[in-house]
Design a protein around this motif. Structure first.
Motif, short mmCIF file in Angstrom:
data_model
loop_
_atom_site.label_atom_id
_atom_site.label_comp_id
_atom_site.label_asym_id
_atom_site.label_seq_id
_atom_site.Cartn_x
_atom_site.Cartn_y
_atom_site.Cartn_z
N ASP A 117 0.87 -0.94 -0.11
CA ASP A 117 -0.32 0.17 0.10
C ASP A 117 1.17 1.19 0.11
O ASP A 117 1.71 0.88 0.12
N ALA A 118 0.64 2.74 -0.05
CA ALA A 118 1.17 3.51 -0.55
C ALA A 118 0.93 4.48 0.30
O ALA A 118 -0.20 4.36 1.35
N ALA A 120 -0.18 6.91 3.70
CA ALA A 120 -1.17 7.50 3.67
C ALA A 120 -0.90 8.95 2.27
O ALA A 120 -1.93 9.71 1.85
N GLN A 123 -1.83 8.06 -1.14
CA GLN A 123 -2.74 7.48 -1.66
C GLN A 123 -3.38 8.60 -2.48
O GLN A 123 -3.69 9.70 -2.34
N PRO A 134 -2.41 9.63 -10.33
CA PRO A 134 -2.39 8.21 -9.14
C PRO A 134 -0.99 9.53 -8.14
O PRO A 134 -0.01 9.55 -8.71
N TYR A 136 0.68 9.07 -5.90
CA TYR A 136 1.92 7.64 -6.02
C TYR A 136 3.13 7.77 -7.23
O TYR A 136 4.10 7.61 -7.49
N PRO A 205 4.85 -0.04 -4.32
CA PRO A 205 3.36 0.96 -4.73
C PRO A 205 3.12 0.74 -5.85
O PRO A 205 2.12 0.35 -6.06
#
Length: 283
Positions: A117-118, A120, A123, A134, A136, A205
């Motif tokens: 997961d990227a 917080a 995201q 996105p 990230y 991620p």
């Protein structure tokens, strides 16, 4: 179109971070490092584990440092001695390391794909050019470009960077004028391994993790180094961005042709410029 261009740039800078490490090692040690993709893969899994138990930010700082230290040790106790025994021994060593590291990953993390997961703050998506993209991946682009610029400035303006360029161009002459070539080589191999570590963490991620991810990207990385010019950092950077854009755009608009674009690019460049875009230089 903007989304595909940004996707190509994101993939291109990931190749840039990975291929410049490979180009550095080849330029100074003359090593065709087949283990580079496996190091990238292992770093992605290590970053995944650190992210799960701590945070992604710890992973992106700690993983490249750890792999850089491992690279220094590998040069000190492995590459330094094997370079005196010929290229075949070096190829066999790095090729063998690929299988060892792949088996380690399969034993520790299993055969299934994993996702990271990227963090917080990265995201979701960000509006750019009238489209949502996105966040990230924008972060990957920014980090890759900063790393590329910093590396070029280090090579051109620092004393150790000057020593790296001199040792890559004429190793024996550099030793005669007082440059500690072995020390410079350790720095370069450590930096190359650290760059592979950074690329692996960045890929977490962005791409799914699997034990085959190293082999898949290694071919493209070698193409980047060949197209850019063996040992040329600037050439590898330019080739990485070009290949990332062409590969992504061609795959988006013509998937059947997209798989062949990297090889076609290499053939065309070598026909026009047999020594690559920038020839064989260290920067």
């Amino acid at each position: 179109m903007i989304v595909q261009l940004l996707n190509g740039l994101a993939f291109g800078v990931l190749l840039l971070v990975l291929s410049t490490g490979l180009a550095l090692i080849f330029g100074l040690r003359g090593i065709v490092n087949f283990a580079h993709g496996a190091v990238y893969m292992l770093a992605a899994y290590v970053g995944f584990t650190i992210s799960e138990h701590m945070t992604y930010w710890v992973a992106i700082v700690a993983t490249p440092i750890v792999f850089a230290l491992v690279g220094v040790l590998a040069d000190r106790f492995g590459f330094r001695y094997l370079t005196k025994r010929g290229e075949l021994d070096m190829v066999l060593l790095t090729f063998g390391l690929t299988f060892v590291l792949t088996d380690v990953v399969q034993s520790v993390w299993g055969l299934g794909a994993k996702t990271v997961d990227a963090p917080a703050g990265l995201q979701g998506s960000t509006a750019i050019g009238g489209v949502d993209y996105p966040t990230y991946r924008l972060f990957v682009i920014a980090v890759g470009l900063v790393v590329g610029i910093a590396l070029m400035m280090w090579l051109r303006r620092s004393t150790i960077g000057l020593h790296v360029r001199a040792s890559s161009t004429a190793r024996d002459v550099a030793a005669v004028v007082g440059i500690d070539v072995d020390r410079v080589s350790a720095v370069v191999v450590g930096l190359g391994a650290g760059m592979a570590g950074l690329a692996g963490v960045l890929a977490g991620p962005y791409l799914s993790l699997s034990p085959t991810m190293g082999a898949e990207i290694l071919v493209l990385t070698f193409i980047v180094v060949v197209v850019g010019g063996l040992g040329s950092i600037g050439g590898a950077m330019a080739a990485a961005i070009i290949l990332g854009l062409l590969s992504t755009l061609s795959s988006a608009y013509s998937p059947d042709i997209g798989a062949y674009v990297p090889y076609l690019l290499m053939v065309v460049v070598l026909l026009v410029r047999p020594r690559g875009l920038a020839g064989t230089r260290s920067a």
